[in-house]
Design a protein around this motif. Sequence first.
Motif, PDB file in Angstrom:
ATOM      1  N   ILE A   1       9.839  -8.739 -47.062  1.00 55.60           N
ATOM      2  CA  ILE A   1       8.913  -8.847 -46.170  1.00 55.60           C
ATOM      3  C   ILE A   1       9.376  -8.902 -44.870  1.00 55.60           C
ATOM      4  O   ILE A   1      10.399  -8.061 -44.026  1.00 55.60           O
ATOM      5  N   ARG A   2       8.141  -8.411 -44.243  1.00 52.56           N
ATOM      6  CA  ARG A   2       8.023  -8.425 -42.478  1.00 52.56           C
ATOM      7  C   ARG A   2       7.268 -10.122 -41.943  1.00 52.56           C
ATOM      8  O   ARG A   2       6.342  -9.994 -42.421  1.00 52.56           O
ATOM      9  N   VAL A   3       7.773 -10.015 -40.428  1.00 58.05           N
ATOM     10  CA  VAL A   3       7.268 -11.161 -39.931  1.00 58.05           C
ATOM     11  C   VAL A   3       6.500 -10.256 -38.551  1.00 58.05           C
ATOM     12  O   VAL A   3       7.893  -9.775 -38.156  1.00 58.05           O
ATOM     13  N   CYS A   4       5.601 -10.124 -38.367  1.00 59.90           N
ATOM     14  CA  CYS A   4       4.841  -9.188 -37.349  1.00 59.90           C
ATOM     15  C   CYS A   4       4.160 -10.188 -36.264  1.00 59.90           C
ATOM     16  O   CYS A   4       3.474 -11.057 -36.372  1.00 59.90           O
ATOM     17  N   GLY A   5       5.020 -10.018 -34.850  1.00 67.26           N
ATOM     18  CA  GLY A   5       4.342 -10.171 -33.846  1.00 67.26           C
ATOM     19  C   GLY A   5       3.133 -10.071 -33.573  1.00 67.26           C
ATOM     20  O   GLY A   5       3.013  -8.568 -33.887  1.00 67.26           O
ATOM     21  N   MET A   6       2.512 -10.793 -32.922  1.00 64.92           N
ATOM     22  CA  MET A   6       0.478 -10.287 -32.856  1.00 64.92           C
ATOM     23  C   MET A   6       0.292 -10.905 -31.768  1.00 64.92           C
ATOM     24  O   MET A   6       0.180 -12.273 -31.380  1.00 64.92           O
ATOM     25  N   VAL A   7       0.713  -9.864 -30.259  1.00 65.31           N
ATOM     26  CA  VAL A   7       0.005 -10.446 -28.756  1.00 65.31           C
ATOM     27  C   VAL A   7      -1.381 -10.929 -29.147  1.00 65.31           C
ATOM     28  O   VAL A   7      -3.179 -10.072 -28.736  1.00 65.31           O
TER      29      VAL A   7
ATOM     30  N   PHE B   1      -3.611  -8.090 -31.570  1.00 61.82           N
ATOM     31  CA  PHE B   1      -2.831  -6.196 -31.881  1.00 61.82           C
ATOM     32  C   PHE B   1      -1.603  -6.228 -31.590  1.00 61.82           C
ATOM     33  O   PHE B   1      -0.455  -7.100 -30.972  1.00 61.82           O
ATOM     34  N   ASN B   2      -1.040  -4.942 -32.124  1.00 61.33           N
ATOM     35  CA  ASN B   2       0.279  -5.407 -33.040  1.00 61.33           C
ATOM     36  C   ASN B   2       1.529  -4.184 -31.351  1.00 61.33           C
ATOM     37  O   ASN B   2       1.202  -2.886 -31.864  1.00 61.33           O
ATOM     38  N   PRO B   3       2.392  -5.354 -30.916  1.00 57.13           N
ATOM     39  CA  PRO B   3       3.173  -4.480 -29.772  1.00 57.13           C
ATOM     40  C   PRO B   3       4.311  -3.582 -30.921  1.00 57.13           C
ATOM     41  O   PRO B   3       5.462  -3.699 -29.601  1.00 57.13           O
TER      42      PRO B   3
END
Length: 512
Positions: free
Chosen positions: A374-380, A427-429
């Motif tokens: 599992i990955r939790v990805c921050g998005m700005v 977008f993905n930082p």
Amino acid sequence: MNFTDIDLKQFAAKGITNEKVLAQIETFKEGIPFVNLSKAAVVGDGILKFTDEEQEELISLFEKERSEKELLKFTPASGAATRMFKALFAFLEVYNPKKQTLQEYINTSEDNAIKTFTEGLKNFPFYKDVKSRIGNNFSSTGEEVYAFVEELLVENKLNYGFYPKGLLPFHAYKNGIVTPFYEHLKEAALYATTAKKAKLHFTISEQHKKMFLEKEAQVLDVVTKETGVSFEVDYSFQKVETDTIAVDIDNIPFRLKNGSLLFRPGGHGALIENLNDKKADVIFIKNIDNIIVEEHLETIANSKKMLAGFLLKVQNKAFKYASILDNNDVDDDLINEIRLFLKEELNVRFKNGFIHLGKEDQIALLKNHINRPIRVCGMVKNLGDPGGGPFWIKDYQENVSLQIVESAQINTSNYNQAKILQNATHFNPVDLVCGVKNYKGEKYNLLDFVNEKQGFITEKTKEGRPVKALELPGLWNGAMAYWNTIFVEVPSITFNPVKTVNDLLKSAHQPL
């Protein structure tokens, strides 16, 4: 295709099989298809946004459970900073202070990068060091700036173009100048610690290992005294067996003048191998150049804790359901409950035919989807910065999933695909928190979850000839394509990369 005995020895020395090389050549011939965007992921449809109260609850959950977890901060830090100084290298090549004033050069060349660099010169963290080396005996501003850039970059001087980004001076505090390596240690002390110990892993170039070890020896005790945290730091290199064969424009293996085959590094996607070697319970991933001055560290740390708290929250549920499925004690109501969990909390999309499957096949499908990293990805929020974005995509089998997609993977000449890209709000930082173990505590083999069809073919030159290179699926793109993926909005302040030297002039890198 027939390879010579010398070729086969070259493969063996790299640990690459003949079959792997042939498969890569086939990829060049077939080409890599564009990703098929279904729609942009937005808040409420693929991206979560938590209230302040919800964030506090997730931070509290992380704080409660962290003592029982092995935490790791994984930082890609490979390569020299040459691209960071690209505009300055070009300036040294074309500008002659004896023939032209600096202002004339800027006016005629429209070199805005040099204009910004010159205007902000005194605000760079390395300003005083360089000035102490070059002195003040110059007849013009142009001569001074040229000498400054030369001192910064030339091989027999500071040679910063050779340095890894992680060891360049980034921030100038009252008590000294510090590097990204130092800042990552301080940051890790706030959220990647268990029992007052922080573990960090840096993927670096082999040529820079001695430099990193020297810097580690200089700063580790200092940061420990500042934070009260001890550090365990280790390093790895991109593995040679992840190098990829290069071909010419006719897709024939490219041979150097000495007759040997040309292999090239596989890009940051090769680092899935390095990540696969790590066995921590919670792994934070963040690029080496994405740091911030210390007055904002608490905000950064809370954002990371929030993401990790949500990972633990959904992982606890996933583990419970995975255990139940393994025991095969599942009725129709529970099958539906688990299916809804996968859909609503892990963003798994099932085809309409799921309800028509037999119970055994339904359970097998649920097991397949729940037993994944599992990955939790921050998005700005997208403020115009370059980078991959969050999208719902559809593969050739009509399977829909959440993915981080780079613009190079999108067919922008297709009106519908270009429109979806324009509708992207975030977008993905490169801000990921990963869970790489199953409910039994066994680590997944991360290589089982790579989509090999999501690599990149790029065009280069070598020995004056055109060459095509193959980059492996990106670490947070195709290399994690078959993970369970969650996107969460995080504050824009968490994204402060230094892609060019002038980025150091931004407020995020200027201490108060």
